[in-house]
Design an enzyme around this catalytic site. Structure first.
Site, PDB file in Angstrom:
ATOM      1  N   HIS A  16       0.849  -1.209   0.000  1.00  0.00           N
ATOM      2  CA  HIS A  16       0.000   0.000   0.000  1.00  0.00           C
ATOM      3  C   HIS A  16       0.877   1.250   0.000  1.00  0.00           C
ATOM      4  CE1 HIS A  16      -3.092  -2.612   2.337  1.00  0.00           C
ATOM      5  NE2 HIS A  16      -3.600  -2.411   1.128  1.00  0.00           N
ATOM      6  N   LYS A  40     -17.342  -5.662   9.217  1.00  0.00           N
ATOM      7  CA  LYS A  40     -16.076  -6.397   9.376  1.00  0.00           C
ATOM      8  C   LYS A  40     -15.556  -6.230  10.795  1.00  0.00           C
ATOM      9  CE  LYS A  40     -13.777  -6.684   4.854  1.00  0.00           C
ATOM     10  NZ  LYS A  40     -12.645  -6.183   4.083  1.00  0.00           N
ATOM     11  N   ARG A  89      -2.294  -6.353  -8.005  1.00  0.00           N
ATOM     12  CA  ARG A  89      -1.153  -7.216  -7.712  1.00  0.00           C
ATOM     13  C   ARG A  89      -0.979  -8.292  -8.765  1.00  0.00           C
ATOM     14  NH1 ARG A  89      -3.212  -8.296  -1.759  1.00  0.00           N
ATOM     15  NH2 ARG A  89      -5.034  -8.438  -3.084  1.00  0.00           N
ATOM     16  N   SER A 127      -3.010  -7.629   3.438  1.00  0.00           N
ATOM     17  CA  SER A 127      -3.225  -7.389   4.870  1.00  0.00           C
ATOM     18  C   SER A 127      -3.621  -8.686   5.572  1.00  0.00           C
ATOM     19  CB  SER A 127      -4.334  -6.351   5.080  1.00  0.00           C
ATOM     20  OG  SER A 127      -3.970  -5.125   4.512  1.00  0.00           O
TER      21      SER A 127
HETATM   22  O1  PNS Z   1      -8.827  -2.625   0.894  1.00  0.00           O
HETATM   23  P1  PNS Z   1     -10.091  -3.210   0.312  1.00  0.00           P
HETATM   24  O2  PNS Z   1     -10.881  -3.920   1.376  1.00  0.00           O
HETATM   25  O3  PNS Z   1      -9.814  -4.063  -0.892  1.00  0.00           O
HETATM   26  O4  PNS Z   1     -10.986  -1.945  -0.211  1.00  0.00           O
HETATM   27  C1  PNS Z   1     -12.255  -2.126  -0.766  1.00  0.00           C
HETATM   28  C2  PNS Z   1     -12.994  -0.774  -0.884  1.00  0.00           C
HETATM   29  C3  PNS Z   1     -13.029  -0.069   0.459  1.00  0.00           C
HETATM   30  C4  PNS Z   1     -12.296   0.095  -1.893  1.00  0.00           C
HETATM   31  C5  PNS Z   1     -14.448  -1.095  -1.377  1.00  0.00           C
HETATM   32  O5  PNS Z   1     -14.996  -2.113  -0.596  1.00  0.00           O
HETATM   33  C6  PNS Z   1     -15.366   0.125  -1.331  1.00  0.00           C
HETATM   34  O6  PNS Z   1     -15.208   1.051  -2.094  1.00  0.00           O
HETATM   35  N1  PNS Z   1     -16.328   0.101  -0.369  1.00  0.00           N
HETATM   36  C7  PNS Z   1     -17.235   1.209  -0.133  1.00  0.00           C
HETATM   37  C8  PNS Z   1     -18.650   0.877  -0.572  1.00  0.00           C
HETATM   38  C9  PNS Z   1     -18.824   1.151  -2.060  1.00  0.00           C
HETATM   39  O7  PNS Z   1     -18.604   2.232  -2.526  1.00  0.00           O
HETATM   40  N2  PNS Z   1     -19.278   0.110  -2.798  1.00  0.00           N
HETATM   41  C10 PNS Z   1     -19.514   0.226  -4.219  1.00  0.00           C
HETATM   42  C11 PNS Z   1     -18.282  -0.038  -5.055  1.00  0.00           C
HETATM   43  S1  PNS Z   1     -17.895  -1.736  -5.100  1.00  0.00           S
END
Ligand code: PNS
Length: 157
Positions: A16, A40, A89, A127
């Site tokens: 990150h 979560k 990745r 993570s």
């Molecule tokens: O680090 P991560 O868990 O891969 O991040 C995922 C994240 C936070 C980018 C994604 O879950 C997100 O954008 N969540 C917010 C809810 C949202 O906007 N959902 C619609 C798009 S999928």
């Protein structure tokens, strides 16, 4: 141009950090946005993650760290940002990331997702892997920033 780098960052890894450092060079501002996800059970609370990221990005001029809840595109609108930054990745990330990018585009046409290829040395890193290693007593010093390694050491002591 302002970019949002959204994620869970539980915890932030060197992968990150590499993306943030490269974003800092390319964008006027990179807002690292930690998602508050009530569904979560995290290792570190959101405020702690924000503090950890602030500490390890202190040297970066254009980086800001914040938290948000709800939809990422709504947060982006609020912050006047039209770019979402994500790291890729491997091929395995591609499907989910593409789905997210498309979904976000359907929610707000003004948003663009920009993918950075993760540095090869971190292409295996996640993570959840860090948490698994730490849980079984392994060292994660080479996988996360120093301050985070310290916090993990305290947590699992
Ligand atoms: O680090 P991560 O868990 O891969 O991040 C995922 C994240 C936070 C980018 C994604 O879950 C997100 O954008 N969540 C917010 C809810 C949202 O906007 N959902 C619609 C798009 S999928």
């Amino acid at each position: 141009m302002i970019a949002i780098y959204p994620g869970s960052f539980d915890p932030i890894t060197l992968g990150h950090l590499d993306i943030i450092e490269r974003g800092d060079k390319l964008f006027e501002r990179v807002i690292v946005a930690v998602l508050c996800n009530p569904h979560k059970q995290p290792l570190f609370p959101v405020d702690k993650r924000v503090e950890q990221i602030r500490q390890c990005t202190q040297h970066l001029q254009n980086v800001e760290v914040d938290s948000f809840s709800g939809l990422t595109v709504e947060y982006a609108k609020l912050r006047n940002a039209r770019v979402l930054l994500r790291g890729l990745r491997a091929v395995s990330d591609f499907e989910q990331e593409l789905q997210m990018a498309h979904t976000n585009k359907t929610l707000w046409d003004g948003i663009e997702t920009v993918f950075f290829a993760t540095a090869t040395e971190y292409s295996f890193l996640s993570s959840s892997m860090v948490k698994e290693i730490a849980k079984f007593g392994g060292s994660v010093n080479h996988l996360v920033p120093e301050n985070v390694a310290r916090d993990i050491g305290i947590y699992y002591a």
